[in-house]
Enzyme design. Structure first.
Site, PDB file in Angstrom:
ATOM      1  N   GLY A 159       0.948  -1.312  -0.080  1.00  0.00           N
ATOM      2  CA  GLY A 159       0.059  -0.137   0.150  1.00  0.00           C
ATOM      3  C   GLY A 159       0.931   1.249  -0.145  1.00  0.00           C
ATOM      4  O   GLY A 159       0.508   2.245   0.756  1.00  0.00           O
ATOM      5  N   ASN A 210       1.715  -2.303   5.488  1.00  0.00           N
ATOM      6  CA  ASN A 210       1.075  -1.067   5.608  1.00  0.00           C
ATOM      7  C   ASN A 210      -0.373  -1.072   4.935  1.00  0.00           C
ATOM      8  O   ASN A 210      -1.305  -0.397   5.494  1.00  0.00           O
ATOM      9  CB  ASN A 210       1.837  -0.004   5.193  1.00  0.00           C
ATOM     10  CG  ASN A 210       1.070   1.213   4.793  1.00  0.00           C
ATOM     11  OD1 ASN A 210       0.837   2.102   5.890  1.00  0.00           O
ATOM     12  ND2 ASN A 210       0.724   1.530   3.730  1.00  0.00           N
ATOM     13  N   TYR A 258     -12.869  -2.813  12.442  1.00  0.00           N
ATOM     14  CA  TYR A 258     -11.324  -2.251  12.045  1.00  0.00           C
ATOM     15  C   TYR A 258     -10.457  -2.428  13.570  1.00  0.00           C
ATOM     16  O   TYR A 258      -9.400  -2.706  13.462  1.00  0.00           O
ATOM     17  CB  TYR A 258     -11.764  -0.950  11.699  1.00  0.00           C
ATOM     18  CG  TYR A 258     -10.380  -0.093  11.528  1.00  0.00           C
ATOM     19  CD1 TYR A 258      -9.818  -0.243  10.214  1.00  0.00           C
ATOM     20  CD2 TYR A 258      -9.800   0.557  12.571  1.00  0.00           C
ATOM     21  CE1 TYR A 258      -8.329   0.605  10.066  1.00  0.00           C
ATOM     22  CE2 TYR A 258      -8.457   1.421  12.045  1.00  0.00           C
ATOM     23  CZ  TYR A 258      -7.815   1.404  11.105  1.00  0.00           C
ATOM     24  OH  TYR A 258      -6.930   1.940  10.682  1.00  0.00           O
TER      25      TYR A 258
HETATM   26  P1  NAP Z   1      -4.747   5.408   2.460  1.00  0.00           P
HETATM   27  O1  NAP Z   1      -4.278   6.920   2.235  1.00  0.00           O
HETATM   28  O2  NAP Z   1      -6.100   4.991   2.173  1.00  0.00           O
HETATM   29  O3  NAP Z   1      -3.959   4.345   1.450  1.00  0.00           O
HETATM   30  C1  NAP Z   1      -4.455   3.034   1.522  1.00  0.00           C
HETATM   31  C2  NAP Z   1      -2.880   2.205   0.662  1.00  0.00           C
HETATM   32  O4  NAP Z   1      -3.273   0.896   0.939  1.00  0.00           O
HETATM   33  C3  NAP Z   1      -3.008   2.588  -0.812  1.00  0.00           C
HETATM   34  O5  NAP Z   1      -1.654   2.518  -1.244  1.00  0.00           O
HETATM   35  C4  NAP Z   1      -3.992   1.604  -1.254  1.00  0.00           C
HETATM   36  O6  NAP Z   1      -3.614   1.207  -2.465  1.00  0.00           O
HETATM   37  C5  NAP Z   1      -3.356   0.221  -0.475  1.00  0.00           C
HETATM   38  N1  NAP Z   1      -4.276  -0.602  -0.217  1.00  0.00           N
HETATM   39  C6  NAP Z   1      -5.473  -1.031   0.076  1.00  0.00           C
HETATM   40  N2  NAP Z   1      -6.123  -2.009  -0.129  1.00  0.00           N
HETATM   41  C7  NAP Z   1      -5.100  -2.918  -0.798  1.00  0.00           C
HETATM   42  C8  NAP Z   1      -5.078  -4.241  -1.101  1.00  0.00           C
HETATM   43  N3  NAP Z   1      -5.829  -4.829  -0.983  1.00  0.00           N
HETATM   44  N4  NAP Z   1      -3.936  -4.446  -1.598  1.00  0.00           N
HETATM   45  C9  NAP Z   1      -2.764  -3.877  -1.868  1.00  0.00           C
HETATM   46  N5  NAP Z   1      -2.772  -2.303  -1.430  1.00  0.00           N
HETATM   47  C10 NAP Z   1      -3.971  -1.909  -0.922  1.00  0.00           C
HETATM   48  O7  NAP Z   1      -4.678   4.865   3.912  1.00  0.00           O
HETATM   49  P2  NAP Z   1      -3.294   5.535   5.059  1.00  0.00           P
HETATM   50  O8  NAP Z   1      -4.167   6.440   6.114  1.00  0.00           O
HETATM   51  O9  NAP Z   1      -2.207   5.573   4.440  1.00  0.00           O
HETATM   52  O10 NAP Z   1      -3.165   3.900   5.867  1.00  0.00           O
HETATM   53  C11 NAP Z   1      -2.005   3.101   5.857  1.00  0.00           C
HETATM   54  C12 NAP Z   1      -2.069   2.128   7.060  1.00  0.00           C
HETATM   55  O11 NAP Z   1      -2.080   2.988   7.991  1.00  0.00           O
HETATM   56  C13 NAP Z   1      -3.574   1.133   6.905  1.00  0.00           C
HETATM   57  O12 NAP Z   1      -3.166   0.195   7.439  1.00  0.00           O
HETATM   58  C14 NAP Z   1      -4.419   2.127   8.179  1.00  0.00           C
HETATM   59  O13 NAP Z   1      -5.168   1.504   8.683  1.00  0.00           O
HETATM   60  C15 NAP Z   1      -3.229   2.712   8.899  1.00  0.00           C
HETATM   61  N6  NAP Z   1      -3.795   3.643   9.757  1.00  0.00           N
HETATM   62  C16 NAP Z   1      -3.935   4.840   9.387  1.00  0.00           C
HETATM   63  C17 NAP Z   1      -4.258   5.786  10.161  1.00  0.00           C
HETATM   64  C18 NAP Z   1      -4.728   7.119   9.643  1.00  0.00           C
HETATM   65  O14 NAP Z   1      -5.265   8.028  10.621  1.00  0.00           O
HETATM   66  N7  NAP Z   1      -4.569   7.696   8.486  1.00  0.00           N
HETATM   67  C19 NAP Z   1      -4.396   5.455  11.718  1.00  0.00           C
HETATM   68  C20 NAP Z   1      -4.138   4.261  11.961  1.00  0.00           C
HETATM   69  C21 NAP Z   1      -3.747   3.341  11.099  1.00  0.00           C
HETATM   70  P3  NAP Z   1      -4.493   2.089  -3.960  1.00  0.00           P
HETATM   71  O15 NAP Z   1      -3.681   3.460  -3.852  1.00  0.00           O
HETATM   72  O16 NAP Z   1      -3.937   1.349  -5.279  1.00  0.00           O
HETATM   73  O17 NAP Z   1      -5.847   2.249  -3.568  1.00  0.00           O
END
Ligand code: NAP
Length: 250
Positions: A20, A98, A163
């Protein structure tokens, strides 16, 4: 004594997979790894143009890069991804799990399909990717794995109970692997951010002023910095490092 504790010297030249990595936190981690001298495999699911832009950033830092489309919830896709990275960059030394999704659901509108998809993308993916990289890490008796969890693993969170469950499971997986792999030179840790400004948690959802003592959302680069800190430390394993602007202290 002469112990060299430079993070860069330990990571430089390593082959890293960030799942991701086309957007958000994964993108920031991929770029930070390149800046630390690593070669980087950028996985994404559907946004190829974003992945291409991250790859250009890695190349601009003078590192080798490969882009791999794969749904990390699918075992066959993960195997194919590992094989593709192996031929492009060599075997994977560092894995950052990630990729994740955050379907916002209440108790009453959460479906079985939502539940299954969340567990598959957020939790099973980490198992599949870890299993794919372990043979090489065990053979060389060196490996680093970081799982991107969430404050929702232990706190209330705002996405939904599915989640919470997926991220709590990820931390269980982290400890399970860590305890079994410590003697083989492989560390497995979790980094648990909360309320980081990305597509998943835009300012409109985060309500930062009211919820976060530091008064702002976290930045993806701050999660990347913590991830690099963990990856650069050979004595820490089975731990969860929290980044939450002072919202909790567990
Ligand atoms: P984001 O901006 O929505 O980006 C998600 C990424 O994951 C994108 O690169 C997406 O690819 C990829 N992805 C989603 N489903 C996938 C799959 N089945 N196979 C391969 N790639 C996949 O999310 P983010 O905020 O950066 O979050 C990244 C991680 O941090 C996640 O695990 C999330 O739960 C965790 N997290 C985030 C927060 C927050 O506040 N943002 C807080 C706690 C934890 P595409 O671009 O191709 O769709």
């Amino acid at each position: 004594m002469g112990h060299n504790l430079s993070t860069v010297s330990d990571l430089a030249g390593r082959v890293c997979l960030v799942t991701g990595a086309s957007r958000g936190i994964g993108r920031a981690i991929a770029v930070a790894l390149a800046a630390a001298g690593c070669d980087v495999a950028i996985n994404y699911r559907s946004r190829s143009e974003e992945a291409e832009r991250v790859a250009a950033q890695v190349k601009a830092l003078g590192r080798r890069v490969t882009i791999v489309q794969a749904d990390v919830a699918e075992a066959a896709a993960v195997s194919a991804m590992a094989a593709q990275i192996n031929s492009a960059l060599g075997p994977i030394d560092v894995l950052v799990n990630n990729a994740g999704i955050a379907l916002r659901r209440g108790i009453d509108d959460l479906t079985e399909a939502d539940f299954d998809e969340t567990i598959a993308v957020n939790l099973k993916s980490a198992f599949l990717c870890t299993q794919a990289v372990l043979p090489h890490m065990r053979a060389q008796k060196w490996g680093r794995i970081v799982n991107i969890s969430s404050g929702a693993a232990r706190g209330a969170g705002s996405i939904g109970l599915h989640y919470n469950a997926s991220k709590a499971g990820m931390e269980g997986l982290t400890r399970g692997y860590a305890s079994r792999l410590a003697r083989e030179g492989i560390t497995v840790n979790a980094v648990a951010p909360s309320l980081i400004e990305t597509d998943m948690m835009p300012a409109s959802e985060a309500n930062a002023g009211a919820r976060i003592p530091l008064g702002r959302q976290g930045r993806p680069e701050e999660v990347a910095q913590a991830t690099l800190m963990v990856l650069g430390n050979a004595y820490m394993t089975g731990q969860t490092v929290h980044l939450n602007g002072g919202t909790s202290f567990d």
